[in-house]
Design a protein around this motif. Sequence first.
Motif, mmCIF file in Angstrom:
data_model
loop_
_atom_site.group_PDB
_atom_site.id
_atom_site.type_symbol
_atom_site.label_atom_id
_atom_site.label_comp_id
_atom_site.label_asym_id
_atom_site.label_seq_id
_atom_site.Cartn_x
_atom_site.Cartn_y
_atom_site.Cartn_z
ATOM 1 N N SER A 15 12.478 4.673 2.954
ATOM 2 C CA SER A 15 11.771 4.329 2.135
ATOM 3 C C SER A 15 11.924 3.019 1.638
ATOM 4 O O SER A 15 12.883 2.383 1.634
ATOM 5 C CB SER A 15 11.903 5.304 0.881
ATOM 6 O OG SER A 15 11.594 6.670 1.013
ATOM 7 N N CYS A 16 10.856 2.400 1.135
ATOM 8 C CA CYS A 16 10.794 0.894 0.578
ATOM 9 C C CYS A 16 9.600 0.825 -0.244
ATOM 10 O O CYS A 16 8.367 1.191 0.065
ATOM 11 C CB CYS A 16 10.661 0.047 1.914
ATOM 12 S SG CYS A 16 10.424 -1.843 1.417
ATOM 13 N N THR A 17 9.784 0.235 -1.507
ATOM 14 C CA THR A 17 8.940 -0.087 -2.302
ATOM 15 C C THR A 17 9.000 -1.918 -2.724
ATOM 16 O O THR A 17 10.213 -2.245 -2.482
ATOM 17 C CB THR A 17 8.886 0.807 -3.326
ATOM 18 O OG1 THR A 17 10.013 0.452 -4.261
ATOM 19 C CG2 THR A 17 8.507 2.027 -3.323
ATOM 20 N N SER A 76 6.980 2.962 4.014
ATOM 21 C CA SER A 76 8.106 3.867 4.456
ATOM 22 C C SER A 76 8.313 3.527 6.091
ATOM 23 O O SER A 76 7.196 3.246 6.933
ATOM 24 C CB SER A 76 8.166 4.952 4.216
ATOM 25 O OG SER A 76 6.943 5.733 4.573
ATOM 26 N N LYS A 100 2.254 0.383 -3.380
ATOM 27 C CA LYS A 100 3.270 -0.887 -3.155
ATOM 28 C C LYS A 100 4.307 0.050 -2.064
ATOM 29 O O LYS A 100 5.651 -0.303 -2.748
ATOM 30 C CB LYS A 100 3.372 -1.589 -4.023
ATOM 31 C CG LYS A 100 2.615 -2.658 -4.735
ATOM 32 C CD LYS A 100 2.758 -3.341 -5.847
ATOM 33 C CE LYS A 100 1.709 -4.059 -6.380
ATOM 34 N NZ LYS A 100 1.720 -4.704 -7.727
ATOM 35 N N SER A 101 4.233 0.797 -1.391
ATOM 36 C CA SER A 101 5.155 1.578 -0.549
ATOM 37 C C SER A 101 4.856 1.203 0.819
ATOM 38 O O SER A 101 3.805 1.122 1.238
ATOM 39 C CB SER A 101 4.864 3.079 -0.850
ATOM 40 O OG SER A 101 5.573 3.827 0.049
#
Lengths: 115, 115
Positions: B22-24, B76, B73-74
């Motif tokens: 995951s990354c935001t 992944s 604003k994600s």
Amino acid sequence: KAGVTQTPRYLIKTRGQQVTLSCSPISGHRSVSWYQQTPGQGLQFLFEYFSETQRNKGNFPGRFSGRQFSNSRSEMNVSTLELGDSALYLCASSKDTGLGSTEAFFGQGTRLTVV
Amino acid sequence: AQTVTQSQPEMSVQEAETVTLSCTYDTSESDYYLFWYKQPPSRQMILVIRQEAYKQQNATENRFSVNFQKAAKSFSLKISDSQLGDAAMYFCAYRSYSGNTPLVFGKGTRLSVIA
């Protein structure tokens, strides 16, 4: 096509000394950036050079400096070394499109140990 | 200022299985690039995949694909058919599309692959 080359790969220095690290970017890339990587702080931006001019600077003390030569090769210098300067220093080159750089390609890094 | 958050310090996956990292990110800009980099024990940062924010289609590179949700604003990263060589630190990174700004990195996710 040769990748980004950083020299030396490993360095051991004593507190108070100075050090110079070198980076040769990918041929045709005019942007060179430097990052410091430590376990606690992660990847921190030091500075970026483009066409021999510093274009961006991170939040590091003046002991950290750099320059870029006409062939796009870059050096960074750290004076009056402190124990906390021990880190992996990564150089990255980017092909500037005229609107700024896109992806960065990294070298293998220089592992600096200050004792 | 833009920030990138990776909420999973460590992940593990069985060989041949699928894993999602995951990354935001936080930005007020509408045009930008997003990247995933891989850093194996050899230390060299390797570009895995790139996504331009103006493209609605999710980027794919062989076994690597992203799920880009601009409104949320994600960003992944999905790794399919995981291999032992996928074991590494994975960093999510952001760069503005216009202007000359450096990459902004997340803290990274350490991925282990279990045989």
